[in-house]
Write a protein that holds these residues in place. Structure first.
Motif, mmCIF file in Angstrom:
data_model
loop_
_atom_site.group_PDB
_atom_site.id
_atom_site.type_symbol
_atom_site.label_atom_id
_atom_site.label_comp_id
_atom_site.label_asym_id
_atom_site.label_seq_id
_atom_site.Cartn_x
_atom_site.Cartn_y
_atom_site.Cartn_z
ATOM 1 N N GLN A 1 19.777 -51.569 38.194
ATOM 2 C CA GLN A 1 19.061 -52.079 37.054
ATOM 3 C C GLN A 1 19.715 -51.651 35.705
ATOM 4 O O GLN A 1 20.350 -50.557 35.664
ATOM 5 N N PRO A 2 20.032 -52.590 34.991
ATOM 6 C CA PRO A 2 21.187 -52.524 33.984
ATOM 7 C C PRO A 2 20.513 -51.703 32.766
ATOM 8 O O PRO A 2 19.289 -51.671 32.656
ATOM 9 N N SER B 1 20.631 -50.897 28.451
ATOM 10 C CA SER B 1 21.076 -51.603 26.884
ATOM 11 C C SER B 1 22.483 -50.944 26.770
ATOM 12 O O SER B 1 23.000 -49.844 27.108
ATOM 13 N N GLY B 2 23.011 -51.626 25.604
ATOM 14 C CA GLY B 2 24.268 -51.198 25.121
ATOM 15 C C GLY B 2 24.050 -49.979 24.487
ATOM 16 O O GLY B 2 25.011 -49.020 24.631
ATOM 17 N N GLY B 3 23.096 -49.666 23.581
ATOM 18 C CA GLY B 3 22.777 -48.409 22.980
ATOM 19 C C GLY B 3 22.705 -47.193 23.970
ATOM 20 O O GLY B 3 23.052 -46.220 23.679
ATOM 21 N N ALA B 4 22.090 -47.404 25.020
ATOM 22 C CA ALA B 4 21.536 -46.501 25.887
ATOM 23 C C ALA B 4 22.881 -46.024 26.726
ATOM 24 O O ALA B 4 23.299 -44.799 27.251
ATOM 25 N N ARG B 5 23.792 -47.028 26.982
ATOM 26 C CA ARG B 5 25.037 -46.688 27.673
ATOM 27 C C ARG B 5 26.027 -45.873 26.801
ATOM 28 O O ARG B 5 26.626 -44.810 27.174
ATOM 29 N N ILE B 6 25.918 -46.321 25.358
ATOM 30 C CA ILE B 6 26.836 -45.331 24.417
ATOM 31 C C ILE B 6 26.272 -44.020 24.508
ATOM 32 O O ILE B 6 26.966 -42.894 24.591
#
Length: 257
Positions: free
Chosen positions: A5-6, A8-13
């Motif tokens: 499950q992918p 979000s970009g903010g969560a990845r950072i």
């Protein structure tokens, strides 16, 4: 969390920053708490002071520039040789049968083992260091590019021939566009390996570069400078990795799907 499950970009950072924060906290606890002697592992503040001293007093920025130049130079030479050979191996099976045994043999040879010979052949100048990176990268690149090109779906090739495409057109308009995103990803991965080769090359017979600084710091038992040099390598690699990803997404938007 669910498998695949992918996020979000903010969560990845946020996750990435959180890991580094935990790492620094553990490092600080081990050193400031006295669990590890500073002779063996400098604390974060000492590392920063030593890094500032390297940059301001000892011209470490020049060493960083020399190491980057060696990595880029050796890697570009490897790409110039590996890209056409890998494409030929992937597209044409007789070429693959001719080259693959040697390439598969050569890619297991450690680049560091060639350093004594390269010093005899090319001296201890820049050529020797570029050749270490070249040898360490070129055979990996050739085989991985060949696999990427040869792995293009056969039905796409058959469809192109059905529509009247020539052999060269199949390579240019079917194999390369389909394999290009994977080839770009291969470049990103192998560039990371090139950094390990350049440090090994700079540890022997070098008067500049990050590896040279690490060797000098080892003689002085200055673990703060050693750690700073290692962190600089990691930061440069991290920046280049993100740049590669951004460029690949811009150049190959069809690969996102």
């Amino acid at each position: 969390m669910k498998p695949l499950q992918p996020v979000s970009g903010g969560a990845r950072i946020g996750y990435g920053v959180a890991f580094f924060a935990v790492f620094v906290l553990a490092w600080s606890a081990a050193t400031f708490g006295g669990y590890v002697q500073r002779l063996f592992l400098a604390d974060p503040l000492t590392m920063l002071r030593e890094g500032y001293s390297l940059l301001v007093q000892y011209g470490f920025a020049f060493d960083i520039g020399m190491t980057i130049w060696r990595v880029v130079g050796g890697f570009v030479l490897a790409v110039i040789v590996a890209l056409p050979l890998g494409i030929l191996m992937g597209a044409y099976k007789p070429v693959e049968a001719f080259l693959e045994p040697f390439v598969s043999f050569a890619r297991y040879l450690p680049a560091s083992a060639f350093i004594p010979l390269l010093i005899l052949w090319a001296g201890i100048g820049e050529a020797q260091k570029l050749l270490v990176i070249f040898i360490g990268s070129v055979f990996q690149l050739i085989l991985m590019i060949a696999v990427a090109v040869g792995g293009v779906r056969r039905d796409l090739v058959d469809a192109a021939y059905t529509l009247g495409a020539s052999d060269s057109s199949v390579v240019r308009r079917v194999l390369l566009p389909n394999a290009a995103p994977e080839i770009a990803e291969i470049f990103r991965l192998v560039l990371g390996w090139a950094w390990t080769y350049v440090i090994v090359a700079e540890l022997i017979g070098s008067s500049s570069g990050i590896g040279h600084m690490i060797t000098d710091s080892q003689a002085l038992l200055n673990t703060g400078q050693i750690i700073f040099g290692i962190i600089v390598i990691g930061l440069i690699g991290l920046v280049s990795d993100f740049l590669f990803k951004a460029v690949n997404q811009r150049l190959f938007p069809w690969a996102k799907a």
